[in-house]
Design a protein around this motif. Structure first.
Motif, mmCIF file in Angstrom:
data_model
loop_
_atom_site.group_PDB
_atom_site.id
_atom_site.type_symbol
_atom_site.label_atom_id
_atom_site.label_comp_id
_atom_site.label_asym_id
_atom_site.label_seq_id
_atom_site.Cartn_x
_atom_site.Cartn_y
_atom_site.Cartn_z
ATOM 1 N N LEU A 80 0.835 -1.214 0.000
ATOM 2 C CA LEU A 80 0.000 0.000 0.000
ATOM 3 C C LEU A 80 0.868 1.261 0.000
ATOM 4 C CD1 LEU A 80 -2.733 -1.195 2.506
ATOM 5 C CD2 LEU A 80 -3.077 -0.725 0.071
ATOM 6 N N LYS A 81 1.985 1.233 0.733
ATOM 7 C CA LYS A 81 2.911 2.380 0.727
ATOM 8 C C LYS A 81 3.528 2.569 -0.656
ATOM 9 C CE LYS A 81 4.089 1.767 5.559
ATOM 10 N NZ LYS A 81 5.125 1.256 6.469
ATOM 11 N N GLU A 82 3.854 1.466 -1.320
ATOM 12 C CA GLU A 82 4.407 1.558 -2.682
ATOM 13 C C GLU A 82 3.365 2.116 -3.652
ATOM 14 O OE1 GLU A 82 7.515 1.153 -3.850
ATOM 15 O OE2 GLU A 82 8.124 0.890 -1.769
ATOM 16 N N ILE A 83 2.130 1.721 -3.480
ATOM 17 C CA ILE A 83 1.043 2.258 -4.305
ATOM 18 C C ILE A 83 0.954 3.765 -4.110
ATOM 19 C CG2 ILE A 83 -1.494 2.309 -4.531
ATOM 20 C CD1 ILE A 83 -1.309 -0.793 -3.871
ATOM 21 N N ASP A 84 1.058 4.202 -2.864
ATOM 22 C CA ASP A 84 1.013 5.628 -2.545
ATOM 23 C C ASP A 84 2.232 6.354 -3.117
ATOM 24 O OD1 ASP A 84 -0.224 7.866 -1.357
ATOM 25 O OD2 ASP A 84 0.926 7.617 0.489
ATOM 26 N N ASN A 85 3.408 5.818 -2.879
ATOM 27 C CA ASN A 85 4.658 6.468 -3.333
ATOM 28 C C ASN A 85 4.764 6.563 -4.852
ATOM 29 O OD1 ASN A 85 5.468 6.745 -0.677
ATOM 30 N ND2 ASN A 85 6.741 4.910 -0.695
ATOM 31 N N ASN A 86 4.176 5.605 -5.552
ATOM 32 C CA ASN A 86 4.246 5.578 -7.019
ATOM 33 C C ASN A 86 2.987 6.119 -7.683
ATOM 34 O OD1 ASN A 86 6.857 4.070 -7.887
ATOM 35 N ND2 ASN A 86 6.111 2.966 -6.101
ATOM 36 N N ASN A 87 2.086 6.697 -6.878
ATOM 37 C CA ASN A 87 0.846 7.287 -7.377
ATOM 38 C C ASN A 87 0.092 6.344 -8.323
ATOM 39 O OD1 ASN A 87 -1.101 9.284 -7.376
ATOM 40 N ND2 ASN A 87 -0.262 10.250 -9.205
ATOM 41 N N ILE A 88 -0.049 5.118 -7.890
ATOM 42 C CA ILE A 88 -0.772 4.105 -8.661
ATOM 43 C C ILE A 88 -2.267 4.279 -8.393
ATOM 44 C CG2 ILE A 88 -1.160 1.614 -8.896
ATOM 45 C CD1 ILE A 88 1.869 1.308 -8.203
ATOM 46 N N ARG A 89 -3.063 4.344 -9.437
ATOM 47 C CA ARG A 89 -4.501 4.607 -9.308
ATOM 48 C C ARG A 89 -5.337 3.341 -9.091
ATOM 49 N NH1 ARG A 89 -5.580 9.245 -7.902
ATOM 50 N NH2 ARG A 89 -7.655 9.033 -8.738
ATOM 51 N N LYS A 90 -4.878 2.231 -9.657
ATOM 52 C CA LYS A 90 -5.613 0.969 -9.527
ATOM 53 C C LYS A 90 -4.611 -0.145 -9.244
ATOM 54 C CE LYS A 90 -9.299 2.079 -12.805
ATOM 55 N NZ LYS A 90 -9.951 1.636 -14.054
ATOM 56 N N ALA A 91 -4.887 -0.927 -8.192
ATOM 57 C CA ALA A 91 -3.980 -2.011 -7.834
ATOM 58 C C ALA A 91 -4.743 -3.221 -7.330
ATOM 59 C CB ALA A 91 -2.981 -1.543 -6.779
ATOM 60 N N LEU A 92 -4.221 -4.365 -7.679
ATOM 61 C CA LEU A 92 -4.720 -5.647 -7.216
ATOM 62 C C LEU A 92 -3.596 -6.260 -6.389
ATOM 63 C CD1 LEU A 92 -6.625 -8.090 -7.195
ATOM 64 C CD2 LEU A 92 -5.882 -8.599 -9.519
ATOM 65 N N ILE A 93 -3.847 -6.456 -5.094
ATOM 66 C CA ILE A 93 -2.834 -6.975 -4.177
ATOM 67 C C ILE A 93 -3.187 -8.412 -3.833
ATOM 68 C CG2 ILE A 93 -1.731 -6.717 -1.928
ATOM 69 C CD1 ILE A 93 -2.653 -3.748 -2.004
ATOM 70 N N PHE A 94 -2.297 -9.342 -4.189
ATOM 71 C CA PHE A 94 -2.493 -10.743 -3.862
ATOM 72 C C PHE A 94 -1.692 -11.116 -2.630
ATOM 73 C CE2 PHE A 94 -3.578 -11.311 -8.455
ATOM 74 C CZ PHE A 94 -4.832 -11.864 -8.268
ATOM 75 N N SER A 95 -2.335 -11.856 -1.738
ATOM 76 C CA SER A 95 -1.696 -12.381 -0.536
ATOM 77 C C SER A 95 -2.175 -13.810 -0.335
ATOM 78 C CB SER A 95 -2.079 -11.533 0.678
ATOM 79 O OG SER A 95 -1.629 -12.138 1.883
ATOM 80 N N ASP A 96 -1.338 -14.631 0.285
ATOM 81 C CA ASP A 96 -1.784 -15.982 0.620
ATOM 82 C C ASP A 96 -2.304 -16.061 2.054
ATOM 83 O OD1 ASP A 96 0.586 -15.833 2.031
ATOM 84 O OD2 ASP A 96 1.430 -17.691 1.226
ATOM 85 N N SER A 97 -2.516 -14.888 2.662
ATOM 86 C CA SER A 97 -3.003 -14.839 4.047
ATOM 87 C C SER A 97 -4.435 -14.307 4.107
ATOM 88 C CB SER A 97 -2.094 -13.977 4.910
ATOM 89 O OG SER A 97 -2.619 -13.876 6.215
ATOM 90 N N LYS A 98 -5.363 -15.225 4.182
ATOM 91 C CA LYS A 98 -6.764 -14.823 4.325
ATOM 92 C C LYS A 98 -6.956 -14.044 5.625
ATOM 93 C CE LYS A 98 -11.423 -16.738 4.239
ATOM 94 N NZ LYS A 98 -12.233 -17.975 4.195
ATOM 95 N N SER A 99 -6.252 -14.444 6.680
ATOM 96 C CA SER A 99 -6.380 -13.762 7.974
ATOM 97 C C SER A 99 -5.963 -12.300 7.893
ATOM 98 C CB SER A 99 -5.529 -14.466 9.031
ATOM 99 O OG SER A 99 -5.961 -15.781 9.218
ATOM 100 N N ALA A 100 -4.846 -12.024 7.229
ATOM 101 C CA ALA A 100 -4.384 -10.638 7.109
ATOM 102 C C ALA A 100 -5.366 -9.809 6.289
ATOM 103 C CB ALA A 100 -2.989 -10.595 6.486
ATOM 104 N N ILE A 101 -5.867 -10.381 5.202
ATOM 105 C CA ILE A 101 -6.836 -9.662 4.364
ATOM 106 C C ILE A 101 -8.099 -9.364 5.168
ATOM 107 C CG2 ILE A 101 -8.373 -9.864 2.362
ATOM 108 C CD1 ILE A 101 -6.112 -11.481 1.003
ATOM 109 N N GLU A 102 -8.571 -10.343 5.920
ATOM 110 C CA GLU A 102 -9.780 -10.134 6.714
ATOM 111 C C GLU A 102 -9.564 -9.094 7.803
ATOM 112 O OE1 GLU A 102 -10.787 -14.141 7.889
ATOM 113 O OE2 GLU A 102 -12.077 -14.396 6.141
ATOM 114 N N LYS A 103 -8.390 -9.103 8.445
ATOM 115 C CA LYS A 103 -8.097 -8.101 9.479
ATOM 116 C C LYS A 103 -8.156 -6.696 8.894
ATOM 117 C CE LYS A 103 -4.059 -8.536 11.260
ATOM 118 N NZ LYS A 103 -2.859 -8.527 12.098
ATOM 119 N N ILE A 104 -7.531 -6.532 7.740
ATOM 120 C CA ILE A 104 -7.466 -5.206 7.121
ATOM 121 C C ILE A 104 -8.836 -4.757 6.634
ATOM 122 C CG2 ILE A 104 -6.552 -3.939 5.126
ATOM 123 C CD1 ILE A 104 -3.957 -5.644 5.527
ATOM 124 N N SER A 105 -9.616 -5.678 6.086
ATOM 125 C CA SER A 105 -10.885 -5.282 5.467
ATOM 126 C C SER A 105 -12.070 -5.303 6.421
ATOM 127 C CB SER A 105 -11.179 -6.162 4.254
ATOM 128 O OG SER A 105 -11.321 -7.509 4.644
#
Length: 140
Positions: A80-105
């Motif tokens: 997410l910091k890289e998305i911010d630093n590079n001014n990326i408008r659309k990003a798809l972030i893949f993770s193999d951690s369902k737990s981390a994704i659920e915590k964040i969302s």
């Protein structure tokens, strides 16, 4: 920005590559990030972030007392910091951690001492105000 609870499960069998190409075609205008957190044989923890389109490769060691889930959360936060630093408008972030994704969302997850989850949500809210689109995807 919409944050999608996008759990695309890519199974470990022959049609993985086809599924990935289908996802990539559907989100052709998104920058694709892969994240990972892991513990090595030496019990050291590390995280990695990779985005081919933007030539982003990050790998860091993190304190060994943290959990694997925290390492995965740090990896997502780093993307997410890289998305911010590079001014990326659309990003798809893949993770193999369902737990981390659920915590964040999950807004009901409210542990005040979980800085990385809070930081990730703060960035996502910032992106929402800026009209950016972020999708979190689960790969196994």
């Amino acid at each position: 920005m919409k944050v999608y609870h996008f759990f695309t499960k890519l199974e470990k069998h022959n049609d993985n590559f086809k599924k990935f190409l289908d996802i990539k075609a559907k989100f052709h205008d998104y920058q694709i990030f892969f994240t990972d957190g892991s513990k090595g044989q030496d019990k050291e923890l590390g995280i990695g972030v990779y985005c081919l389109e933007k030539n982003i490769e990050k790998a860091y060691k993190i304190p060994g007392h943290m959990s694997i889930c925290m390492a995965e959360t740090i990896a997502i936060s780093t993307s997410l910091k890289e998305i911010d630093n590079n001014n990326i408008r659309k990003a798809l972030i893949f993770s193999d951690s369902k737990s981390a994704i659920e915590k964040i969302s999950n807004p009901r997850y409210t542990f005040k001492n979980d800085y990385m989850t809070i930081e990730s949500r703060t960035l996502i809210n910032k992106f929402k105000k800026e009209g950016k689109k972020i999708i979190l995807g689960w790969i196994t």
